[in-house]
Scaffold this active site. Structure first.
Site, mmCIF file in Angstrom:
data_model
loop_
_atom_site.group_PDB
_atom_site.id
_atom_site.type_symbol
_atom_site.label_atom_id
_atom_site.label_comp_id
_atom_site.label_asym_id
_atom_site.label_seq_id
_atom_site.Cartn_x
_atom_site.Cartn_y
_atom_site.Cartn_z
ATOM 1 N N LYS A 44 80.111 71.030 18.134
ATOM 2 C CA LYS A 44 80.673 71.972 18.077
ATOM 3 C C LYS A 44 79.286 73.255 17.609
ATOM 4 C CE LYS A 44 82.892 73.364 13.150
ATOM 5 N NZ LYS A 44 81.336 74.432 13.210
ATOM 6 N N SER A 45 77.951 72.719 17.263
ATOM 7 C CA SER A 45 77.305 73.731 16.565
ATOM 8 C C SER A 45 76.262 73.582 18.447
ATOM 9 C CB SER A 45 75.857 72.647 16.465
ATOM 10 O OG SER A 45 76.719 72.735 14.938
ATOM 11 N N ARG A 49 76.488 77.441 20.461
ATOM 12 C CA ARG A 49 75.312 78.299 20.863
ATOM 13 C C ARG A 49 74.210 78.144 22.205
ATOM 14 N NH1 ARG A 49 73.704 75.766 15.969
ATOM 15 N NH2 ARG A 49 73.236 76.484 14.472
ATOM 16 N N ARG A 143 84.366 84.313 2.807
ATOM 17 C CA ARG A 143 82.289 83.466 3.066
ATOM 18 C C ARG A 143 81.538 83.854 2.318
ATOM 19 N NH1 ARG A 143 83.590 78.449 7.013
ATOM 20 N NH2 ARG A 143 81.011 77.847 5.652
ATOM 21 N N GLN A 189 72.579 78.109 11.073
ATOM 22 C CA GLN A 189 73.570 79.518 11.513
ATOM 23 C C GLN A 189 72.549 80.592 10.904
ATOM 24 O OE1 GLN A 189 77.259 79.443 8.968
ATOM 25 N NE2 GLN A 189 77.870 77.461 10.670
ATOM 26 N N ASP A 335 77.854 68.343 6.294
ATOM 27 C CA ASP A 335 79.528 68.246 7.448
ATOM 28 C C ASP A 335 79.420 67.140 7.193
ATOM 29 O OD1 ASP A 335 79.050 71.090 8.220
ATOM 30 O OD2 ASP A 335 78.348 70.892 10.360
ATOM 31 N N LYS A 362 82.024 76.307 2.158
ATOM 32 C CA LYS A 362 82.157 76.247 3.544
ATOM 33 C C LYS A 362 83.734 76.032 3.064
ATOM 34 C CE LYS A 362 78.521 73.611 4.183
ATOM 35 N NZ LYS A 362 77.890 74.564 5.197
ATOM 36 N N ARG A 366 84.858 72.169 -0.674
ATOM 37 C CA ARG A 366 84.443 70.730 -0.657
ATOM 38 C C ARG A 366 84.550 69.679 -2.169
ATOM 39 N NH1 ARG A 366 82.522 71.321 5.677
ATOM 40 N NH2 ARG A 366 84.061 72.078 6.231
ATOM 41 N N ARG A 408 87.761 69.469 8.383
ATOM 42 C CA ARG A 408 87.503 68.347 7.380
ATOM 43 C C ARG A 408 87.568 67.338 6.494
ATOM 44 N NH1 ARG A 408 82.832 68.674 11.800
ATOM 45 N NH2 ARG A 408 81.877 70.196 12.180
HETATM 46 C C1 S3P Z 1 76.100 74.646 11.402
HETATM 47 C C2 S3P Z 1 75.176 74.478 10.378
HETATM 48 C C3 S3P Z 1 75.745 74.397 8.700
HETATM 49 C C4 S3P Z 1 76.909 73.520 8.735
HETATM 50 C C5 S3P Z 1 78.142 73.863 10.250
HETATM 51 C C6 S3P Z 1 77.509 74.460 11.733
HETATM 52 C C7 S3P Z 1 75.129 75.227 12.366
HETATM 53 O O1 S3P Z 1 75.557 75.523 7.691
HETATM 54 O O2 S3P Z 1 77.782 73.507 7.761
HETATM 55 O O3 S3P Z 1 79.122 73.036 9.655
HETATM 56 O O4 S3P Z 1 75.571 74.897 13.486
HETATM 57 O O5 S3P Z 1 74.405 76.030 12.533
HETATM 58 P P1 S3P Z 1 74.818 75.850 7.417
HETATM 59 O O6 S3P Z 1 74.219 76.900 8.581
HETATM 60 O O7 S3P Z 1 75.669 77.285 6.091
HETATM 61 O O8 S3P Z 1 74.225 75.147 6.614
#
Ligand code: S3P
Length: 449
Positions: A44-45, A49, A143, A189, A335, A362, A366, A408
């Site tokens: 996903k990350s 991007r 958030r 992020q 996560d 989150k 959580r 999750r």
């Molecule tokens: C992510 C960073 C994390 C993670 C999120 C995805 C990312 O969050 O918990 O699920 O893709 O950069 P944070 O940047 O808020 O720590």
């Protein structure tokens, strides 16, 4: 074994992909083990991007194994509203990059449930010479966004937000100036947001982090041809660089793999193979923790794709000991903490989670949602402001529990339910669609009765 339940009707697992919506309930029955091979949708990350950078690159970016989740679809939806054309055939996506300048959207952008979309896209929007409004669902609207607003304003963007710095955001972008920014809350992020904004700034934008966060933003920028400097403290990027389209296959999502690895860990004798899994060292700390717990794990066929490590992981279930997860480890597996907590009662010595205050902001709180569900299943849990202490050698019983709309949490408790006595009904288990729509079918195919 696993039966999706919707509007009071029991559906067969095969129907699930067609019928699963966020509000679908699922019943999980106990299992005896896990065996097989599972290929996971793209991380996903990385998917977020690659899509965003593909949108502002020159040329056509061709991606395979793009994340199947609703979050990454939110990113694609926002890009379309910003004038980026793309086509999709399952995991295959072709994005026609527009170059650095996007098109002003005709309506506010819907980021759905996705914190990654709203936070990282904000960096790109801060560099556009138009205004954009971004909003999300009920969870996203709670958030915190001050973490991106403060540094983007320091770069010259004008941003208004809802109460307490929460979505909706209105970003009026334009020419930016570079900053050096030490993130008060280490966040990948935020780091990516600022590096993406840095492409539009005069000078060199530097982001420092006190705890190393995932580095997919830096790696992706390099894959798209940008020069990125990395130091032990962080990363920096020079403004005005042009990105070039890439062709890539996105590695399997290690955060989705975590549910299956932990499920295998619950049953001695389980055997699982996960090919093409993301092995980036800033994400793979999970494997060390699972080895420490007692799982047999080996990694073969390690390769590097566009700077990201990928490998085949083989896992054997053993008897689980216990663990204390704190500091940089907590950040590295943030996560995965819901599923590690969900298997904690079945370990011998229990699991203690420290330094995890971020879990409170989150997709759900959580710490609270994990504790509520564990208690509903009969476990003893100590809930702390920044963590959890879950004693080991406990027996859980099937119960009616809730996903609290959090993907999750839905998946973590499907794993816990595999070793509980009796059936567990997970309300709104369909929330899994946010990152992994095929989760319940995939689990069903691997479990042994
Ligand atoms: C992510 C960073 C994390 C993670 C999120 C995805 C990312 O969050 O918990 O699920 O893709 O950069 P944070 O940047 O808020 O720590």
């Amino acid at each position: 074994m696993l039966v999706p339940k919707q509007a009071g009707l029991l559906l067969t697992a095969k129907c699930q992909l067609l019928f699963m919506s966020k509000s679908s309930n699922v019943i999980v029955r106990p299992a005896k083990g896990l065996k097989g091979t599972i290929s996971l949708p793209g991380d996903k990350s990385i998917s977020h991007r690659y899509a965003m950078l593909g949108g502002i690159a020159e040329g056509a970016t061709k991606l395979e194994n793009y994340s199947a989740g609703a979050d990454c679809a939110s990113t694609l939806g926002c890009l379309r509203s910003l004038g980026v054309e793309w086509t999709r055939d399952g995991g295959k996506i072709v994005i026609q990059g527009r170059g650095a300048k996007l098109q002003a959207p005709s309506a506010p952008l819907d980021c759905g449930n996705s914190g990654s979309t709203i936070r990282m896209l904000s960096g790109i929007l801060a560099g556009q010479d138009f205004s954009t409004e971004l909003f999300g669902d009920e969870s996203l609207s709670r958030r915190p966004m001050a973490r991106v607003i403060t540094p983007l304003e320091a770069m010259g963007a004008k941003i208004t937000a809802g109460n307490g710095g929460r979505p909706p955001l209105k970003i009026s972008g334009g020419h930016l100036k570079a900053i050096s920014y030490n993130m008060p809350v280490p966040s990948a992020q935020v780091k990516s947001c600022l590096l993406f904004a840095g492409l539009y700034a005069d000078g060199e934008t530097a982001v420092e982090e006190s705890i190393r966060t995932r580095d997919h933003g830096e790696i992706a920028l390099r894959a798209f041809g940008a020069e990125v400097k990395r130091t032990p403290q962080g990363a920096s990027v020079r403004g005005g660089q042009t990105l070039k389209a890439i062709e890539a296959r996105i590695p399997g999502d290690i955060s989705s793999a975590a549910f299956f690895l932990c499920a295998a860990g619950l049953f001695p004798g389980s055997q699982l193979v996960v090919p093409n899994l993301l092995m980036n060292p800033t994400r793979a700390r999970l494997l060390d923790i699972l080895i420490g717990l007692g799982l047999g794990i080996s990694v073969t066929q390690l390769e590097e794709h566009h700077g990201e490590l990928v490998g085949t992981v083989q896992v054997e279930g053993g008897s689980l000991k216990g663990a204390t997860i704190s500091g940089a480890d907590t950040a590295a597996v943030i996560d995965e903490i819901p599923v590690l907590s969900a298997i904690a009662p079945y370990t011998r010595d229990g699991i203690e989670i420290r330094d995890a205050k971020e879990l409170r902001v989150k997709e759900s709180d959580r710490i609270a949602t994990v504790a509520t569900n564990l208690r509903a299943m009969g476990a003893e849990v100590e809930e702390r402001e920044d963590g959890l202490k879950i004693p080991g050698t406990q027996k859980l019983r099937g119960a009616e529990i809730d996903s609290f709309g959090d993907h999750r949490i839905a998946m973590a408790f499907a794993v816990a339910a595999l070793r509980a006595s009796g059936e567990t009904l997970i309300r709104d288990a369909g929330a899994a669609v946010i990152s992994f729509p095929g989760f319940f079918d995939s689990l069903d195919a691997l479990v042994e009765r």
